[in-house]
Design a protein around this motif. Structure first.
Motif, mmCIF file in Angstrom:
data_model
loop_
_atom_site.group_PDB
_atom_site.id
_atom_site.type_symbol
_atom_site.label_atom_id
_atom_site.label_comp_id
_atom_site.label_asym_id
_atom_site.label_seq_id
_atom_site.Cartn_x
_atom_site.Cartn_y
_atom_site.Cartn_z
ATOM 1 N N TYR A 151 49.117 33.377 31.436
ATOM 2 C CA TYR A 151 50.081 32.516 32.129
ATOM 3 C C TYR A 151 49.625 32.355 33.579
ATOM 4 C CZ TYR A 151 54.644 30.667 33.572
ATOM 5 O OH TYR A 151 55.655 29.862 34.048
ATOM 6 N N TYR A 152 49.039 31.210 33.891
ATOM 7 C CA TYR A 152 48.420 30.973 35.190
ATOM 8 C C TYR A 152 49.365 31.142 36.388
ATOM 9 C CZ TYR A 152 44.637 28.979 32.351
ATOM 10 O OH TYR A 152 43.636 28.790 31.431
ATOM 11 N N PRO A 153 50.656 30.783 36.293
ATOM 12 C CA PRO A 153 51.528 31.011 37.457
ATOM 13 C C PRO A 153 51.677 32.475 37.866
ATOM 14 C CG PRO A 153 52.500 29.357 36.027
ATOM 15 C CD PRO A 153 51.308 29.916 35.296
ATOM 16 N N MET A 154 51.124 33.394 37.069
ATOM 17 C CA MET A 154 51.152 34.806 37.462
ATOM 18 C C MET A 154 49.944 35.193 38.317
ATOM 19 S SD MET A 154 52.576 36.633 33.964
ATOM 20 C CE MET A 154 53.035 38.187 34.708
ATOM 21 N N LEU A 155 49.172 34.221 38.783
ATOM 22 C CA LEU A 155 47.998 34.512 39.610
ATOM 23 C C LEU A 155 48.319 35.304 40.892
ATOM 24 C CD1 LEU A 155 45.913 31.252 39.194
ATOM 25 C CD2 LEU A 155 45.211 33.556 38.566
ATOM 26 N N PRO A 156 49.520 35.169 41.473
ATOM 27 C CA PRO A 156 49.829 36.042 42.631
ATOM 28 C C PRO A 156 49.766 37.527 42.312
ATOM 29 C CG PRO A 156 51.363 34.191 42.556
ATOM 30 C CD PRO A 156 50.552 34.126 41.293
ATOM 31 N N LEU A 157 49.643 37.875 41.034
ATOM 32 C CA LEU A 157 49.521 39.286 40.662
ATOM 33 C C LEU A 157 48.307 39.944 41.295
ATOM 34 C CD1 LEU A 157 50.516 39.383 36.873
ATOM 35 C CD2 LEU A 157 51.703 40.481 38.779
ATOM 36 N N ILE A 158 47.298 39.148 41.640
ATOM 37 C CA ILE A 158 46.125 39.728 42.306
ATOM 38 C C ILE A 158 46.552 40.417 43.606
ATOM 39 C CG2 ILE A 158 43.923 39.211 43.439
ATOM 40 C CD1 ILE A 158 43.593 36.872 41.503
ATOM 41 N N ILE A 159 47.327 39.704 44.401
ATOM 42 C CA ILE A 159 47.799 40.268 45.672
ATOM 43 C C ILE A 159 48.838 41.351 45.424
ATOM 44 C CG2 ILE A 159 48.848 39.723 47.896
ATOM 45 C CD1 ILE A 159 47.833 36.859 47.560
ATOM 46 N N ILE A 160 49.732 41.095 44.447
ATOM 47 C CA ILE A 160 50.781 42.076 44.141
ATOM 48 C C ILE A 160 50.165 43.396 43.700
ATOM 49 C CG2 ILE A 160 52.687 42.598 42.572
ATOM 50 C CD1 ILE A 160 53.281 39.551 42.533
ATOM 51 N N ALA A 161 49.124 43.340 42.863
ATOM 52 C CA ALA A 161 48.480 44.562 42.377
ATOM 53 C C ALA A 161 47.853 45.338 43.531
ATOM 54 C CB ALA A 161 47.426 44.208 41.331
ATOM 55 N N LEU A 162 47.192 44.626 44.440
ATOM 56 C CA LEU A 162 46.561 45.296 45.580
ATOM 57 C C LEU A 162 47.605 45.959 46.485
ATOM 58 C CD1 LEU A 162 43.894 42.593 46.515
ATOM 59 C CD2 LEU A 162 43.496 44.760 45.329
ATOM 60 N N LEU A 163 48.689 45.230 46.747
ATOM 61 C CA LEU A 163 49.743 45.789 47.610
ATOM 62 C C LEU A 163 50.468 46.941 46.920
ATOM 63 C CD1 LEU A 163 51.236 42.540 49.203
ATOM 64 C CD2 LEU A 163 49.733 44.237 50.263
ATOM 65 N N ALA A 164 50.634 46.842 45.596
ATOM 66 C CA ALA A 164 51.274 47.934 44.854
ATOM 67 C C ALA A 164 50.458 49.216 44.973
ATOM 68 C CB ALA A 164 51.447 47.543 43.385
ATOM 69 N N LEU A 165 49.132 49.084 44.917
ATOM 70 C CA LEU A 165 48.269 50.263 45.061
ATOM 71 C C LEU A 165 48.379 50.838 46.473
ATOM 72 C CD1 LEU A 165 46.235 52.035 43.567
ATOM 73 C CD2 LEU A 165 44.407 50.547 44.409
ATOM 74 N N VAL A 166 48.470 49.955 47.469
ATOM 75 C CA VAL A 166 48.638 50.411 48.853
ATOM 76 C C VAL A 166 49.943 51.183 49.010
ATOM 77 C CG1 VAL A 166 49.032 49.631 51.218
ATOM 78 C CG2 VAL A 166 47.228 48.588 49.861
#
Length: 323
Positions: A151-166
């Motif tokens: 589902y392409y509209p979930m592309l913000p997950l890239i940033i969300i995943a990085l911030l979640a790890l932080v």
């Protein structure tokens, strides 16, 4: 009415079932439209057989998905101990939000993506005390990468995943590499498979996904509904912040992940094709978590007022409003 859902019991689950069917009576009377397109992502190819499904099957599947999403969200929040006690108020909040707009009453790729998003949030929050952190981080990254392809509209997950790890873990460079490899693994295997089979034409092109979207001017009831929903979610965020002083560190960090996810998914409606308005269902999930917390822990009259306001908007928008 809300008091029926403040305890996690078989009785409250029974009332949730009744409530779900009541809110979506229109979907039982008129089968929901099936809204899938190639611009949504690879879910399009998986869900195409639904186009030939019988209307009564589509109606029951839609209501079953809504109810299961509500229960999954509720299970996640209780499993992570994000509420002071076990309740079903988050499930109630999700049912109310998901019935607010007629545009939500469709069987769409976004509805199926919500299931993935719940487990992404769950995986992110469990990173804090993961017994095998590298394995957990890799699986979390791979789940995010897999979801973005579906589902392409979930592309913000890239940033969300990085911030979640932080947020959830202290900085370790090897864990960042593990997350990165997890994120690209699904795309790597997909590209390899398409290359071997000579079907590289099925790889998405940037112009097929991204665009500057000029949203149509929404009807007045849509604006009112959005404004009321935003106010109620802000009330939920304030309730979490005002009562989170004595919460566990992991719980506070988990609420931060929810907030980041909700905030970063909203811009998808402006730059990803065909994301509006169904991607708002993903935003509803963390929003319902905040609202469910306020429903369960507020001692004043506000939960009752907001419950009846949301219920009234749902009934009016689905039965009387003209869009």
């Amino acid at each position: 009415m809300i008091s029926l859902f403040k305890d996690r019991s078989a009785v409250s689950v029974f009332w949730l079932i009744i409530f779900c069917f009541g809110l979506h009576t229109s979907s039982l009377l008129h089968a929901p439209e099936i809204v899938i397109s190639p611009a949504d992502g690879y879910f399009y190819y998986i869900l195409q057989p639904l186009k030939n499904a019988q209307p009564y099957f589509v109606s029951l599947l839609f209501i079953l998905l809504i109810f299961l999403l509500a229960m999954q969200l509720n299970f996640m929040l209780n499993a992570l101990h994000m509420f002071p006690k076990q309740t079903n108020t988050a499930a109630l909040a999700f049912l109310l939000f998901s019935a607010l707009l007629p545009q939500f009453n469709v069987l769409s790729t976004a509805l199926f993506a919500c299931n993935l998003f719940i487990w992404i949030l769950y995986s992110a929050c469990r990173l804090y005390a993961a017994p095998n952190p590298k394995t957990s981080i890799y699986n979390f990254g791979m789940l995010c990468g897999f979801s973005m392809l579906l589902y392409y509209p979930m592309l913000p997950l890239i940033i969300i995943a990085l911030l979640a790890l932080v947020i959830m873990r202290s900085f370790k460079i090897n864990e960042w590499f593990v997350l990165f490899f997890g994120l690209i693994t699904p795309a790597y295997f997909l590209a390899s498979y398409l290359f071997i089979t000579g079907n590289l034409k099925f790889l998405p092109k940037p112009l097929q996904i991204f665009d500057i979207i000029r949203l149509p001017v929404p009807p007045i009831m849509f604006i009112i509904t959005f404004a009321v929903s935003t106010l109620i979610i802000l009330w939920g965020i304030f309730s979490v912040q005002s009562s989170g002083i004595n919460a566990l560190i992991q719980v506070r960090k988990s609420w931060s992940v929810f907030f980041i996810a909700m905030l970063l998914l909203l811009p998808a409606v402006f730059f990803i094709k065909d994301a509006y308005p169904l991607v708002l269902l993903l935003v509803v999930l963390p929003g319902a978590a905040y609202t469910g917390y306020a429903f369960a822990n507020s001692r004043n009259i506000l939960p009752v007022i907001f419950f009846w306001v949301l219920l009234g908007l749902s009934i009016y928008n689905n039965w009387f409003a003209k869009y």
